[in-house]
Write a protein that holds these residues in place. Structure first.
Motif, PDB file in Angstrom:
ATOM      1  N   ILE A 135     145.896 -59.227  78.569  1.00 31.18           N
ATOM      2  CA  ILE A 135     144.476 -58.871  78.758  1.00 31.18           C
ATOM      3  C   ILE A 135     144.347 -57.382  79.103  1.00 31.18           C
ATOM      4  O   ILE A 135     143.475 -56.678  78.595  1.00 31.18           O
ATOM      5  N   ARG A 136     145.234 -56.904  79.953  1.00 29.62           N
ATOM      6  CA  ARG A 136     145.154 -55.499  80.388  1.00 29.62           C
ATOM      7  C   ARG A 136     145.403 -54.546  79.221  1.00 29.62           C
ATOM      8  O   ARG A 136     144.726 -53.522  79.099  1.00 29.62           O
ATOM      9  N   ILE A 137     146.379 -54.865  78.383  1.00 27.47           N
ATOM     10  CA  ILE A 137     146.681 -53.992  77.235  1.00 27.47           C
ATOM     11  C   ILE A 137     145.490 -53.970  76.269  1.00 27.47           C
ATOM     12  O   ILE A 137     145.049 -52.905  75.831  1.00 27.47           O
ATOM     13  N   LEU A 138     144.966 -55.144  75.997  1.00 26.63           N
ATOM     14  CA  LEU A 138     143.824 -55.252  75.083  1.00 26.63           C
ATOM     15  C   LEU A 138     142.608 -54.510  75.638  1.00 26.63           C
ATOM     16  O   LEU A 138     141.960 -53.726  74.932  1.00 26.63           O
ATOM     17  N   PHE A 139     142.336 -54.728  76.909  1.00 28.14           N
ATOM     18  CA  PHE A 139     141.178 -54.096  77.549  1.00 28.14           C
ATOM     19  C   PHE A 139     141.342 -52.574  77.595  1.00 28.14           C
ATOM     20  O   PHE A 139     140.375 -51.828  77.399  1.00 28.14           O
ATOM     21  N   GLU A 198     137.798 -58.552  88.639  1.00 30.60           N
ATOM     22  CA  GLU A 198     137.288 -57.310  89.235  1.00 30.60           C
ATOM     23  C   GLU A 198     138.375 -56.234  89.213  1.00 30.60           C
ATOM     24  O   GLU A 198     138.136 -55.100  88.804  1.00 30.60           O
ATOM     25  N   VAL A 199     139.570 -56.614  89.666  1.00 30.64           N
ATOM     26  CA  VAL A 199     140.642 -55.626  89.824  1.00 30.64           C
ATOM     27  C   VAL A 199     141.146 -55.134  88.458  1.00 30.64           C
ATOM     28  O   VAL A 199     141.424 -53.941  88.295  1.00 30.64           O
ATOM     29  N   ILE A 200     141.231 -56.030  87.488  1.00 32.92           N
ATOM     30  CA  ILE A 200     141.683 -55.608  86.150  1.00 32.92           C
ATOM     31  C   ILE A 200     140.715 -54.560  85.575  1.00 32.92           C
ATOM     32  O   ILE A 200     141.133 -53.528  85.048  1.00 32.92           O
ATOM     33  N   VAL A 201     139.421 -54.817  85.705  1.00 29.90           N
ATOM     34  CA  VAL A 201     138.425 -53.871  85.182  1.00 29.90           C
ATOM     35  C   VAL A 201     138.489 -52.553  85.966  1.00 29.90           C
ATOM     36  O   VAL A 201     138.511 -51.464  85.386  1.00 29.90           O
ATOM     37  N   LEU A 202     138.560 -52.666  87.296  1.00 32.06           N
ATOM     38  CA  LEU A 202     138.595 -51.457  88.135  1.00 32.06           C
ATOM     39  C   LEU A 202     139.800 -50.577  87.824  1.00 32.06           C
ATOM     40  O   LEU A 202     139.676 -49.369  87.655  1.00 32.06           O
ATOM     41  N   VAL A 203     140.972 -51.202  87.753  1.00 32.88           N
ATOM     42  CA  VAL A 203     142.181 -50.395  87.564  1.00 32.88           C
ATOM     43  C   VAL A 203     142.224 -49.769  86.162  1.00 32.88           C
ATOM     44  O   VAL A 203     142.728 -48.649  85.995  1.00 32.88           O
ATOM     45  N   THR A 204     141.634 -50.437  85.194  1.00 31.35           N
ATOM     46  CA  THR A 204     141.551 -49.845  83.845  1.00 31.35           C
ATOM     47  C   THR A 204     140.689 -48.580  83.904  1.00 31.35           C
ATOM     48  O   THR A 204     141.066 -47.528  83.382  1.00 31.35           O
ATOM     49  N   ALA A 205     139.545 -48.705  84.564  1.00 34.72           N
ATOM     50  CA  ALA A 205     138.645 -47.551  84.692  1.00 34.72           C
ATOM     51  C   ALA A 205     139.317 -46.422  85.463  1.00 34.72           C
ATOM     52  O   ALA A 205     139.141 -45.243  85.147  1.00 34.72           O
ATOM     53  N   GLU A 206     140.109 -46.772  86.462  1.00 37.76           N
ATOM     54  CA  GLU A 206     140.761 -45.740  87.286  1.00 37.76           C
ATOM     55  C   GLU A 206     141.857 -45.012  86.509  1.00 37.76           C
ATOM     56  O   GLU A 206     142.049 -43.808  86.671  1.00 37.76           O
ATOM     57  N   ILE A 207     142.559 -45.739  85.665  1.00 40.49           N
ATOM     58  CA  ILE A 207     143.590 -45.098  84.830  1.00 40.49           C
ATOM     59  C   ILE A 207     142.930 -44.118  83.859  1.00 40.49           C
ATOM     60  O   ILE A 207     143.380 -42.980  83.692  1.00 40.49           O
TER      61      ILE A 207
END
Ligand code: FE2
Ligand code: FE2
Length: 239
Positions: free
Chosen positions: A192-196, A131-140
């Motif tokens: 995962i975060r970089i790829l996403f 949840e947090v990985i997806v949320l923070v990507t969207a927020e950036i």
């Protein structure tokens, strides 16, 4: 670009975050609609992407609250439960600002936002970490978007909304980064975060590039901005 590392929020506990959200909630934006105008060209430029972000900002938070409560129990910190509820409230206020703006201009764009649907499905795939990985990507990405949107028109109401969004989203990124610092497998999370971020940035650019380019942004600047904030968030989550 803002350097998160200089902020005192870097050292916030969930008790501090709870106080922050409570205080921030007392400073909600009254949108200055008086004498606000938009040309037809501006309307055509902005409303399709505003609709996407309006839907992206809204959530009932059911799954997030559920996994957050499990996490709070695991780390023996009840404050996180309250922080998440304040956070969801703040995101829904963001959605409300954009909705009010659309309604002011009688815009009722109901698109099937593919990216938003993918985000929602991904968030529910696993526990809080996902949840947090997806949320923070969207927020950036939202930081880049609202920055560009602020300069895409002359509307002072829209500029005020974007300023409020930027004011709120920066602490959100720091808050989510702090949560990610609690998880193991940091290298895997970073990968995962970089790829996403790469995938999400490209999809966002393709669907919203008109707003960015009208504000003078290039794809290169967009990617640089997103990855600058991602690297800061990763730093905060690995301390
Ligand atoms: Fe938001
Ligand atoms: Fe946010």
């Amino acid at each position: 670009m803002i350097n998160f590392m200089k902020s005192n929020m870097n050292h916030f506990s969930y008790e501090d975050w709870k106080k922050y959200f409570e205080k921030n909630n007392t400073h909600r934006l009254a949108i200055p609609f008086q004498n606000d105008t938009l040309t037809d060209k501006e309307k055509k430029l902005i409303f399709s992407s505003i609709c996407k972000f309006e839907q992206g900002e809204y959530s009932d938070g059911k799954h997030l609250k559920k996994v957050a409560d499990i996490f709070a129990k695991k780390i023996h910190d009840n404050d996180y439960k309250y922080c998440i509820r304040w956070f969801i409230k703040e995101e829904n206020a963001h959605s409300g600002y954009l909705k009010s703006y659309m309604e002011h201009y009688n815009v009722c764009v109901k698109e099937n936002v593919v990216l938003d649907n993918i985000f929602r499905k991904l968030r529910k795939l696993a526990g809080l970490r996902c949840e947090v990985i997806v949320l923070v990507t969207a927020e950036i990405i939202a930081l880049s978007y609202y920055d560009a949107l602020m300069n895409a028109t002359k509307s002072h109401a829209l500029k005020a909304i974007c300023r409020q969004m930027l004011h709120d989203e920066i602490p959100h990124i720091m808050f989510q980064s702090y949560t990610l610092s609690h998880f193991k497998n940091k290298f895997y999370i970073k990968f995962i975060r970089i790829l996403f971020m790469q995938i999400t940035s490209i999809v966002t650019w393709v669907s919203c590039y008109k707003v960015f380019t009208s504000a003078g942004w290039t794809f290169k600047k967009f990617m640089r901005n997103n990855f600058y904030y991602l690297s800061q968030s990763i730093k905060l989550s690995t301390v």
